[in-house]
Design a protein around this motif. Structure first.
Motif, PDB file in Angstrom:
ATOM      1  N   ALA A 136      38.126 -25.682 -48.505  1.00 47.98           N
ATOM      2  CA  ALA A 136      37.114 -24.738 -48.037  1.00 47.98           C
ATOM      3  C   ALA A 136      37.486 -24.193 -46.663  1.00 47.98           C
ATOM      4  CB  ALA A 136      35.745 -25.411 -47.995  1.00 47.98           C
ATOM      5  N   LEU A 137      38.028 -25.065 -45.805  1.00 50.93           N
ATOM      6  CA  LEU A 137      38.472 -24.596 -44.491  1.00 50.93           C
ATOM      7  C   LEU A 137      39.602 -23.585 -44.634  1.00 50.93           C
ATOM      8  CD1 LEU A 137      38.483 -24.754 -41.392  1.00 50.93           C
ATOM      9  CD2 LEU A 137      40.087 -26.660 -41.590  1.00 50.93           C
ATOM     10  N   ASP A 138      40.560 -23.873 -45.483  1.00 51.23           N
ATOM     11  CA  ASP A 138      41.678 -22.954 -45.671  1.00 51.23           C
ATOM     12  C   ASP A 138      41.197 -21.588 -46.137  1.00 51.23           C
ATOM     13  OD1 ASP A 138      43.445 -24.933 -44.934  1.00 51.23           O
ATOM     14  OD2 ASP A 138      43.841 -25.577 -46.987  1.00 51.23           O
ATOM     15  N   ALA A 139      40.250 -21.589 -47.071  1.00 55.30           N
ATOM     16  CA  ALA A 139      39.734 -20.323 -47.585  1.00 55.30           C
ATOM     17  C   ALA A 139      38.980 -19.556 -46.505  1.00 55.30           C
ATOM     18  CB  ALA A 139      38.822 -20.587 -48.785  1.00 55.30           C
ATOM     19  N   ALA A 140      38.189 -20.264 -45.718  1.00 50.51           N
ATOM     20  CA  ALA A 140      37.410 -19.615 -44.666  1.00 50.51           C
ATOM     21  C   ALA A 140      38.290 -19.083 -43.545  1.00 50.51           C
ATOM     22  CB  ALA A 140      36.376 -20.596 -44.108  1.00 50.51           C
ATOM     23  N   TRP A 141      39.366 -19.796 -43.236  1.00 53.41           N
ATOM     24  CA  TRP A 141      40.192 -19.521 -42.062  1.00 53.41           C
ATOM     25  C   TRP A 141      41.352 -18.580 -42.365  1.00 53.41           C
ATOM     26  CZ3 TRP A 141      40.045 -19.329 -37.130  1.00 53.41           C
ATOM     27  CH2 TRP A 141      41.179 -19.474 -36.331  1.00 53.41           C
ATOM     28  N   ARG A 142      41.670 -18.354 -43.623  1.00 48.87           N
ATOM     29  CA  ARG A 142      42.910 -17.670 -43.987  1.00 48.87           C
ATOM     30  C   ARG A 142      43.065 -16.304 -43.313  1.00 48.87           C
ATOM     31  NH1 ARG A 142      42.432 -18.380 -49.022  1.00 48.87           N
ATOM     32  NH2 ARG A 142      43.655 -20.307 -49.025  1.00 48.87           N
ATOM     33  N   SER A 143      42.036 -15.496 -43.333  1.00 43.83           N
ATOM     34  CA  SER A 143      42.145 -14.147 -42.770  1.00 43.83           C
ATOM     35  C   SER A 143      42.364 -14.189 -41.264  1.00 43.83           C
ATOM     36  CB  SER A 143      40.895 -13.339 -43.094  1.00 43.83           C
ATOM     37  OG  SER A 143      40.998 -12.034 -42.563  1.00 43.83           O
ATOM     38  N   ALA A 144      41.629 -15.048 -40.566  1.00 44.15           N
ATOM     39  CA  ALA A 144      41.806 -15.168 -39.119  1.00 44.15           C
ATOM     40  C   ALA A 144      43.160 -15.765 -38.775  1.00 44.15           C
ATOM     41  CB  ALA A 144      40.684 -16.022 -38.525  1.00 44.15           C
ATOM     42  N   ALA A 145      43.611 -16.735 -39.564  1.00 43.72           N
ATOM     43  CA  ALA A 145      44.893 -17.391 -39.291  1.00 43.72           C
ATOM     44  C   ALA A 145      46.036 -16.396 -39.277  1.00 43.72           C
ATOM     45  CB  ALA A 145      45.152 -18.476 -40.334  1.00 43.72           C
ATOM     46  N   GLY A 146      45.987 -15.394 -40.155  1.00 43.87           N
ATOM     47  CA  GLY A 146      47.051 -14.408 -40.216  1.00 43.87           C
ATOM     48  C   GLY A 146      47.143 -13.523 -38.991  1.00 43.87           C
ATOM     49  N   ARG A 147      46.115 -13.554 -38.135  1.00 45.34           N
ATOM     50  CA  ARG A 147      46.104 -12.743 -36.925  1.00 45.34           C
ATOM     51  C   ARG A 147      46.330 -13.573 -35.666  1.00 45.34           C
ATOM     52  NH1 ARG A 147      42.767 -10.468 -40.719  1.00 45.34           N
ATOM     53  NH2 ARG A 147      42.874  -8.188 -40.862  1.00 45.34           N
ATOM     54  N   ALA A 148      46.502 -14.885 -35.826  1.00 48.69           N
ATOM     55  CA  ALA A 148      46.713 -15.765 -34.678  1.00 48.69           C
ATOM     56  C   ALA A 148      48.149 -15.689 -34.190  1.00 48.69           C
ATOM     57  CB  ALA A 148      46.357 -17.204 -35.048  1.00 48.69           C
ATOM     58  N   ASP A 149      48.337 -16.094 -32.970  1.00 46.14           N
ATOM     59  CA  ASP A 149      49.654 -16.072 -32.322  1.00 46.14           C
ATOM     60  C   ASP A 149      49.884 -17.420 -31.652  1.00 46.14           C
ATOM     61  OD1 ASP A 149      52.032 -15.382 -31.112  1.00 46.14           O
ATOM     62  OD2 ASP A 149      51.092 -14.246 -29.490  1.00 46.14           O
ATOM     63  N   GLY A 150      50.077 -18.451 -32.479  1.00 50.94           N
ATOM     64  CA  GLY A 150      50.300 -19.786 -31.936  1.00 50.94           C
ATOM     65  C   GLY A 150      49.147 -20.713 -32.232  1.00 50.94           C
ATOM     66  N   SER A 151      49.336 -21.989 -31.880  1.00 48.41           N
ATOM     67  CA  SER A 151      48.353 -23.019 -32.164  1.00 48.41           C
ATOM     68  C   SER A 151      48.467 -24.115 -31.108  1.00 48.41           C
ATOM     69  CB  SER A 151      48.590 -23.588 -33.570  1.00 48.41           C
ATOM     70  OG  SER A 151      47.539 -24.425 -33.972  1.00 48.41           O
ATOM     71  N   TYR A 152      47.442 -24.967 -31.048  1.00 50.37           N
ATOM     72  CA  TYR A 152      47.317 -25.990 -30.008  1.00 50.37           C
ATOM     73  C   TYR A 152      47.247 -27.363 -30.674  1.00 50.37           C
ATOM     74  CZ  TYR A 152      44.851 -28.612 -26.284  1.00 50.37           C
ATOM     75  OH  TYR A 152      44.463 -29.535 -25.348  1.00 50.37           O
ATOM     76  N   VAL A 153      48.080 -28.289 -30.236  1.00 49.40           N
ATOM     77  CA  VAL A 153      48.255 -29.567 -30.917  1.00 49.40           C
ATOM     78  C   VAL A 153      46.991 -30.412 -30.965  1.00 49.40           C
ATOM     79  CG1 VAL A 153      49.086 -30.827 -28.860  1.00 49.40           C
ATOM     80  CG2 VAL A 153      49.823 -31.533 -31.163  1.00 49.40           C
ATOM     81  N   ASN A 154      46.139 -30.357 -29.949  1.00 52.66           N
ATOM     82  CA  ASN A 154      45.007 -31.281 -29.886  1.00 52.66           C
ATOM     83  C   ASN A 154      43.854 -30.914 -30.809  1.00 52.66           C
ATOM     84  OD1 ASN A 154      46.323 -32.889 -28.100  1.00 52.66           O
ATOM     85  ND2 ASN A 154      45.101 -32.362 -26.315  1.00 52.66           N
ATOM     86  N   PHE A 155      43.910 -29.756 -31.453  1.00 51.53           N
ATOM     87  CA  PHE A 155      42.859 -29.389 -32.405  1.00 51.53           C
ATOM     88  C   PHE A 155      43.445 -29.125 -33.789  1.00 51.53           C
ATOM     89  CE2 PHE A 155      40.368 -28.428 -28.552  1.00 51.53           C
ATOM     90  CZ  PHE A 155      39.200 -29.113 -28.871  1.00 51.53           C
ATOM     91  N   GLU A 156      44.352 -29.973 -34.222  1.00 54.29           N
ATOM     92  CA  GLU A 156      44.940 -29.864 -35.557  1.00 54.29           C
ATOM     93  C   GLU A 156      44.821 -31.215 -36.247  1.00 54.29           C
ATOM     94  OE1 GLU A 156      45.861 -28.877 -38.808  1.00 54.29           O
ATOM     95  OE2 GLU A 156      46.265 -27.173 -37.465  1.00 54.29           O
ATOM     96  N   SER A 157      44.023 -31.275 -37.308  1.00 55.46           N
ATOM     97  CA  SER A 157      43.799 -32.560 -37.972  1.00 55.46           C
ATOM     98  C   SER A 157      44.764 -32.813 -39.121  1.00 55.46           C
ATOM     99  CB  SER A 157      42.358 -32.648 -38.490  1.00 55.46           C
ATOM    100  OG  SER A 157      42.112 -31.700 -39.502  1.00 55.46           O
ATOM    101  N   ARG A 158      45.605 -31.820 -39.460  1.00 58.67           N
ATOM    102  CA  ARG A 158      46.577 -32.004 -40.540  1.00 58.67           C
ATOM    103  C   ARG A 158      47.971 -31.667 -40.024  1.00 58.67           C
ATOM    104  NH1 ARG A 158      43.628 -28.401 -45.049  1.00 58.67           N
ATOM    105  NH2 ARG A 158      43.581 -27.036 -43.226  1.00 58.67           N
ATOM    106  N   PRO A 159      48.545 -32.558 -39.242  1.00 52.66           N
ATOM    107  CA  PRO A 159      49.869 -32.273 -38.670  1.00 52.66           C
ATOM    108  C   PRO A 159      50.951 -32.271 -39.736  1.00 52.66           C
ATOM    109  CG  PRO A 159      49.207 -34.536 -38.200  1.00 52.66           C
ATOM    110  CD  PRO A 159      48.018 -33.863 -38.817  1.00 52.66           C
ATOM    111  N   ASP A 160      51.792 -31.249 -39.718  1.00 52.32           N
ATOM    112  CA  ASP A 160      52.917 -31.151 -40.632  1.00 52.32           C
ATOM    113  C   ASP A 160      53.915 -30.167 -40.027  1.00 52.32           C
ATOM    114  OD1 ASP A 160      51.952 -28.553 -41.147  1.00 52.32           O
ATOM    115  OD2 ASP A 160      50.977 -29.131 -43.008  1.00 52.32           O
ATOM    116  N   PRO A 161      55.079 -29.987 -40.640  1.00 56.54           N
ATOM    117  CA  PRO A 161      56.077 -29.088 -40.055  1.00 56.54           C
ATOM    118  C   PRO A 161      55.592 -27.656 -39.865  1.00 56.54           C
ATOM    119  CG  PRO A 161      57.129 -30.553 -41.616  1.00 56.54           C
ATOM    120  CD  PRO A 161      55.659 -30.789 -41.750  1.00 56.54           C
ATOM    121  N   ALA A 162      54.707 -27.174 -40.734  1.00 55.41           N
ATOM    122  CA  ALA A 162      54.177 -25.824 -40.555  1.00 55.41           C
ATOM    123  C   ALA A 162      53.330 -25.740 -39.289  1.00 55.41           C
ATOM    124  CB  ALA A 162      53.349 -25.412 -41.777  1.00 55.41           C
ATOM    125  N   ALA A 163      52.539 -26.776 -39.033  1.00 55.43           N
ATOM    126  CA  ALA A 163      51.768 -26.813 -37.790  1.00 55.43           C
ATOM    127  C   ALA A 163      52.698 -26.919 -36.581  1.00 55.43           C
ATOM    128  CB  ALA A 163      50.791 -27.995 -37.820  1.00 55.43           C
TER     129      ALA A 163
END
Length: 456
Positions: free
Chosen positions: A377-404
């Motif tokens: 549900a999070l992925d579906a809700a966030w998908r459109s906004a995610a495509g417009r982001a420019d980077g990410s912050y480690v302390n607010f990521e609950s699913r760490p993986d190589p893509a993150a």
């Protein structure tokens, strides 16, 4: 004592809490994850941290390191391994009052730090909750209540004391071990265990604090106007907002903090926020800084806030991005969105100066879902906004993986982080799931064998 923790050395006797201990229930988990480690070690000093690492490696036990336990990935506990809980390493000492330099051990909570600094008229911008531990935040970034005037928490760190995977204790600063010093300011999780920091605080006793609740327009204009004003506002102003659904509409709850000692200065900086939507509640007060991260926040972390979280950094939130963020809240996914102001002093720092390279963005947007809503549900809700982001912050990521990892440490920063994680931890004792793509409860793995010498 459990079989997994056989042959505990004399130097650690009495410091390990196992499942039969009455304290185990309050130490086993994190704020977001319930776990079942074989034992939780509570070291009283650095020597016991060294002994714990060596013991865990000899016993081939997974290691999790905990300063506070708020980490959204659950990495500060594990199942069947050893948790090194630094909560007894919690001393705060002002080293030089005039310059604001103080030393803090990694297991302290930011509420205690604020309380200890207040008599000296000093503050450090350090997250938004008093129960957060020093170590995790001060090695990942640190987006605090004074972020635009003071920068990230890592920007105020002047030296660190680190226990590496081979048990070596190293002091790192700009002149001594500069590569390690670079690494722990933004990517410290894969370097070792930082046991203490020297941090330069700023002079501040009181702050202007405005609390607002605003109806958020469904077309995104409220989010757009919030971000647009914060991006160009005087840097004394920092703000955070929570956007959540209210029926078919959304509300925005805003906390705006002004690094000023008078309401006369604070009120004009807050006033433009009153024009971004219909104001339902509003008050502005002058408060002592510790009020923002009070000791009343302190509580055990027992897995009480389950959820899934991700985030994106935005240079600007134009019409399309702001609309996507708002729809993440009002659409079927029903995400909860947090907005954090950046820019100002954060962007004064060169991108290559630390392992946090995101020095041109102005807004951090955090998206979360909570049970019964799933990660899908999070992925579906966030998908459109995610495509417009420019980077990410480690302390607010609950699913760490190589893509993150690629979002958090892009380009040359990521290559340098990987290289230095291998240098300081060649056996992968503290290797984060950001690299492996196989997250565990600890986010770390231990390999067999004796500690090795550090590679240069």
């Amino acid at each position: 004592m459990s079989r997994a923790l056989a042959r505990v050395p004399d130097s650690l006797t009495g410091q390990i809490v196992t499942p039969g201990d009455r304290r185990y229930a309050q130490l086993r988990s994190t704020y977001t994850t319930t776990a079942s480690p074989a034992g939780v070690l509570l070291p009283k000093n650095t020597a016991q941290v060294v002994a714990a690492i060596r013991y865990a490696r000899e016993q081939r036990l997974p290691i999790a390191v905990r300063s506070g336990g708020h980490g959204l990935s659950g990495a500060s506990s594990n199942n069947g391994g050893l948790v090194i809980d630094l909560s007894m390493l919690n001393r705060v000492q002002v080293l030089h009052e005039r310059s604001g330099l103080f030393r803090v051990e990694a297991g302290a909570r930011w509420a205690n730090v604020a309380k200890a600094l207040a008599p000296y008229g000093l503050v450090i911008s350090s997250g938004d909750h008093g129960n957060v531990g020093v170590g995790g935040l001060a090695t990942g970034g640190g987006v605090g209540w004074l972020v635009r005037s003071s920068g990230l928490t890592i920007d105020r760190v002047r030296a660190v004391e680190v226990v590496l995977a081979d048990g070596t204790l190293v002091r790192a600063d700009a002149e001594h071990e500069p590569e390690l010093f670079w690494l722990v300011r933004g990517a410290g999780a894969g370097a070792g265990i930082v046991v203490a920091f020297e941090i330069e605080a700023t002079e501040q006793r009181s702050v202007g604090v405005a609390q607002l609740v605003i109806e958020a327009h469904p077309d995104g204009r409220t989010v757009r106007d919030w971000a647009g004003y914060l991006a160009q506002a005087p840097r004394e102003l920092s703000a955070a907002a929570v956007l959540f659904s209210e029926g078919r509409s959304a509300l925005m709850s805003i906390t705006a903090v002004v690094a000023a000692e008078s309401l006369r200065r604070a009120r004009p900086l807050v006033e433009p926020l009153l024009a971004i939507g219909k104001v339902l509640e509003h008050r502005t007060d002058l408060l002592p800084y510790p009020t923002l991260v009070p000791t009343a926040h302190l509580h055990p972390n027992v897995g009480q806030q389950r959820g899934t979280t991700t985030n994106g950094l935005f240079t600007e939130l134009g019409d399309a991005a702001a609309r996507a963020v708002t729809r993440a809240v009002t659409g079927p996914g029903r995400a909860v969105i947090q907005l954090r102001s950046l820019g100002g002093a954060v962007n004064d720092v060169a991108p290559e100066a630390t392992a946090y390279p995101h020095r041109h963005q102005n807004t951090l947007v955090i998206a979360s879902t909570f049970p019964p809503q799933s990660g899908a549900a999070l992925d579906a809700a966030w998908r459109s906004a995610a495509g417009r982001a420019d980077g990410s912050y480690v302390n607010f990521e609950s699913r760490p993986d190589p893509a993150a990892f690629a979002r958090i440490y892009p380009g040359e920063t990521g290559a340098r982080v990987r290289r230095l994680w291998r240098r300081y931890d060649p056996d992968g004792v503290f290797r984060p799931a950001l690299l492996t793509g196989q997250p565990t409860r600890s986010g770390q793995s231990t390999r067999s064998g004796q500690p090795h010498r550090r590679r240069r």
